[in-house]
Design a protein around this motif. Sequence first.
Motif, short mmCIF file in Angstrom:
data_model
loop_
_atom_site.label_atom_id
_atom_site.label_comp_id
_atom_site.label_asym_id
_atom_site.label_seq_id
_atom_site.Cartn_x
_atom_site.Cartn_y
_atom_site.Cartn_z
N LEU A 104 -8.91 8.95 2.62
CA LEU A 104 -8.68 8.95 4.06
C LEU A 104 -9.63 9.87 4.81
N ASP A 105 -10.20 10.85 4.11
CA ASP A 105 -11.12 11.80 4.73
C ASP A 105 -12.36 11.87 3.84
N ASP A 106 -13.50 11.59 4.39
CA ASP A 106 -14.74 11.56 3.60
C ASP A 106 -15.18 12.92 3.08
N GLN A 107 -14.55 13.98 3.54
CA GLN A 107 -14.92 15.32 3.08
C GLN A 107 -14.23 15.63 1.75
N VAL A 108 -14.93 15.43 0.65
CA VAL A 108 -14.39 15.72 -0.67
C VAL A 108 -14.78 17.14 -1.03
N VAL A 109 -13.80 18.04 -0.97
CA VAL A 109 -14.05 19.44 -1.29
C VAL A 109 -13.81 19.69 -2.78
N ASP A 110 -12.70 19.16 -3.29
CA ASP A 110 -12.32 19.36 -4.69
C ASP A 110 -12.62 18.07 -5.46
N ASN A 111 -13.57 18.13 -6.37
CA ASN A 111 -14.03 16.97 -7.13
C ASN A 111 -13.35 16.88 -8.50
N SER A 112 -12.25 17.59 -8.70
CA SER A 112 -11.61 17.63 -10.02
C SER A 112 -10.71 16.42 -10.25
N TYR A 157 -13.59 7.55 -6.11
CA TYR A 157 -12.75 7.90 -4.95
C TYR A 157 -12.35 6.68 -4.15
N THR A 158 -13.22 5.69 -4.10
CA THR A 158 -12.96 4.46 -3.35
C THR A 158 -13.35 3.28 -4.22
N TRP A 159 -12.55 2.20 -4.15
CA TRP A 159 -12.85 1.01 -4.94
C TRP A 159 -12.28 -0.20 -4.22
N PHE A 160 -13.16 -1.14 -3.83
CA PHE A 160 -12.70 -2.37 -3.18
C PHE A 160 -13.26 -3.62 -3.84
N GLN A 161 -13.83 -3.50 -5.00
CA GLN A 161 -14.33 -4.67 -5.71
C GLN A 161 -13.17 -5.34 -6.44
N VAL A 162 -13.27 -6.64 -6.65
CA VAL A 162 -12.30 -7.36 -7.47
C VAL A 162 -13.01 -7.70 -8.77
N GLN A 211 0.85 -1.19 0.00
CA GLN A 211 0.00 0.00 0.00
C GLN A 211 0.88 1.24 0.00
N PHE A 212 0.32 2.34 -0.52
CA PHE A 212 1.01 3.62 -0.51
C PHE A 212 -0.02 4.73 -0.51
N ASP A 213 0.35 5.87 0.07
CA ASP A 213 -0.54 7.02 0.15
C ASP A 213 -0.16 8.04 -0.92
N VAL A 214 -1.17 8.72 -1.44
CA VAL A 214 -0.95 9.81 -2.38
C VAL A 214 -1.60 11.06 -1.80
N VAL A 215 -0.80 12.12 -1.68
CA VAL A 215 -1.28 13.41 -1.21
C VAL A 215 -1.39 14.31 -2.43
N PHE A 216 -2.57 14.82 -2.67
CA PHE A 216 -2.84 15.66 -3.83
C PHE A 216 -2.74 17.13 -3.47
N PRO A 217 -2.45 17.98 -4.45
CA PRO A 217 -2.46 19.42 -4.18
C PRO A 217 -3.90 19.92 -4.01
N GLY A 218 -4.05 21.01 -3.31
CA GLY A 218 -5.38 21.62 -3.16
C GLY A 218 -6.25 20.86 -2.18
N GLN A 219 -7.53 20.83 -2.46
CA GLN A 219 -8.53 20.26 -1.56
C GLN A 219 -8.96 18.84 -1.95
N PRO A 279 -8.93 14.80 -1.74
CA PRO A 279 -8.70 13.95 -0.57
C PRO A 279 -7.46 13.05 -0.71
N GLN A 280 -6.66 12.99 0.36
CA GLN A 280 -5.54 12.05 0.40
C GLN A 280 -6.11 10.64 0.26
N THR A 281 -5.40 9.77 -0.46
CA THR A 281 -5.92 8.45 -0.77
C THR A 281 -4.85 7.39 -0.53
#
Length: 173
Positions: free
Chosen positions: A71-79, A119-124, A34-42, A44-46
Amino acid sequence: MRKLLSTAVAGGAAALALAALAAAPASAATADSQFDVVFPGQKPQTTYYVQNTGTVSGNMTGKSVMSWQILDDQVVDNSKRFTSFKITTRIEERLTKTSEDHVVTSKTCDLTKLVNDNYTWFQVEPVNTCVAPSAVYDGEVWWSTDATIVYDIEGDGKGAITQETLGSPLSHG
């Protein structure tokens, strides 16, 4: 008549042996990364998860399954989050347990649209699973499956980032 009967018995035994081989359970070895990605702006970190599985069942098959979760359910930037997100799954062999890997087959799968649209995907499912072409299994060498992810974050100005994953445990014999 006796020769005909012994031929029939031998043929029946051979058919049973082939059926037993075909019915033999597959052997699978799996590793998770696993690895985290931090995006610029608003945006959500994933966290992105990769499961690499090497399976021996006559042939060697290798697949990588991607899943992810914000990681945070508050999605401010949907781009758009990525300009590119690709995974390359490899089946590798080595002559000894400690020697260098040699790529036997590989496949690159473009998941850009899928990760941008969800934003989230856990299906195989096939859409988030990258499968390398199978290889003829040779029990004399050591086998594994691993993957590399190369992604480019939209708007961060850093270019492509390469993320290596843990390879599956070695299969041998």
